[in-house]
Motif scaffolding. Sequence first.
Motif, mmCIF file in Angstrom:
data_model
loop_
_atom_site.group_PDB
_atom_site.id
_atom_site.type_symbol
_atom_site.label_atom_id
_atom_site.label_comp_id
_atom_site.label_asym_id
_atom_site.label_seq_id
_atom_site.Cartn_x
_atom_site.Cartn_y
_atom_site.Cartn_z
ATOM 1 N N SER A 102 -2.746 11.496 1.589
ATOM 2 C CA SER A 102 -3.700 10.796 2.441
ATOM 3 C C SER A 102 -3.194 10.729 3.883
ATOM 4 O O SER A 102 -3.945 10.950 4.833
ATOM 5 C CB SER A 102 -3.950 9.390 1.893
ATOM 6 N N HIS A 103 -1.917 10.438 4.035
ATOM 7 C CA HIS A 103 -1.293 10.388 5.357
ATOM 8 C C HIS A 103 -1.412 11.746 6.053
ATOM 9 O O HIS A 103 -1.782 11.828 7.232
ATOM 10 C CB HIS A 103 0.178 9.986 5.205
ATOM 11 N N SER B 249 4.648 7.082 4.835
ATOM 12 C CA SER B 249 3.221 7.324 4.668
ATOM 13 C C SER B 249 2.454 6.036 4.407
ATOM 14 O O SER B 249 1.235 6.035 4.381
ATOM 15 C CB SER B 249 2.981 8.306 3.521
ATOM 16 N N ALA B 250 3.169 4.925 4.245
ATOM 17 C CA ALA B 250 2.509 3.673 3.855
ATOM 18 C C ALA B 250 2.960 2.480 4.699
ATOM 19 O O ALA B 250 2.975 1.361 4.222
ATOM 20 C CB ALA B 250 2.783 3.398 2.388
ATOM 21 N N THR C 71 1.085 7.727 -7.310
ATOM 22 C CA THR C 71 1.054 6.839 -6.145
ATOM 23 C C THR C 71 1.672 7.525 -4.935
ATOM 24 O O THR C 71 1.103 7.514 -3.842
ATOM 25 C CB THR C 71 1.804 5.521 -6.446
ATOM 26 N N THR D 214 -0.358 8.690 -1.475
ATOM 27 C CA THR D 214 -0.065 8.132 -0.153
ATOM 28 C C THR D 214 0.367 9.217 0.830
ATOM 29 O O THR D 214 -0.079 9.232 1.973
ATOM 30 C CB THR D 214 0.995 7.017 -0.219
ATOM 31 N N GLU E 234 -3.313 3.534 2.252
ATOM 32 C CA GLU E 234 -1.999 3.994 1.783
ATOM 33 C C GLU E 234 -1.058 2.821 1.545
ATOM 34 O O GLU E 234 -0.293 2.820 0.587
ATOM 35 C CB GLU E 234 -1.368 4.951 2.804
ATOM 36 N N TYR E 235 -1.137 1.829 2.411
ATOM 37 C CA TYR E 235 -0.297 0.630 2.292
ATOM 38 C C TYR E 235 -0.580 -0.076 0.966
ATOM 39 O O TYR E 235 0.335 -0.446 0.235
ATOM 40 C CB TYR E 235 -0.584 -0.280 3.487
ATOM 41 N N SER F 52 -3.826 -0.474 5.649
ATOM 42 C CA SER F 52 -4.364 0.871 5.391
ATOM 43 C C SER F 52 -4.452 1.071 3.882
ATOM 44 O O SER F 52 -3.774 0.387 3.107
ATOM 45 C CB SER F 52 -3.478 1.945 6.027
ATOM 46 N N PHE G 199 0.327 2.133 -2.163
ATOM 47 C CA PHE G 199 1.789 2.142 -2.261
ATOM 48 C C PHE G 199 2.285 0.837 -2.885
ATOM 49 O O PHE G 199 3.060 0.845 -3.840
ATOM 50 C CB PHE G 199 2.382 2.341 -0.860
#
Length: 186
Positions: free
Chosen positions: A38-39, A54-55, A31, A35, A62-63, A60, A66
């Motif tokens: 990806s960020h 990053s989340a 995880t 994240t 990532e959010y 998003s 996460f």
Amino acid sequence: MSARNERGGQGGGEMSAMFLPLVAMAMGVSTCVFTVSSHMTKGRQPMFPTISMSAYIPASIEYYIFAYGLCTCATLLLITGCIIRWRFWEQRTSWLARFAYLAGNIGAIGLAVTSIIPLQPDIMEVLALPREKRKLNLQSNIHSGAANVFCLGALAHAVAFTAMLLWYKSKGNPLVGVWSLRLKCA
């Protein structure tokens, strides 16, 4: 019945207790790697973020990864705590065992809160301000506090549980195998 099933293996849909914390660890690490990666590949700032940074953007990918990934990881850690408590039932009267169990559960709850409550959406603008003008909102303070609880709970659990296992081993009553103990001490 096969030898694997007699040893408490994977037969009958059961999972060995030693694999559950490894699954939780793999889920948590993957995880975080997803994240942050990806960020970074999207070119967002900061270029090298912390896991929480990053989340923080609502809605998003990532959010959501996460939140769901780390909350599932926390749930698996709580289940692992229950299994450990059941597995080491005879040692439950030991203050060290109680402390390790409590610290592990507190750490898992801290991880769950951290995953559910992200940093405030304008965190980057707030951090760009001079230190005396920075004002974190309640959401970011709860997130940061829960992250600290997770880190301290995980550390306290690891130290206390490993100390308990080494203590029982020194008394001639090893509770886990040699490789399991080596992994925990590493």
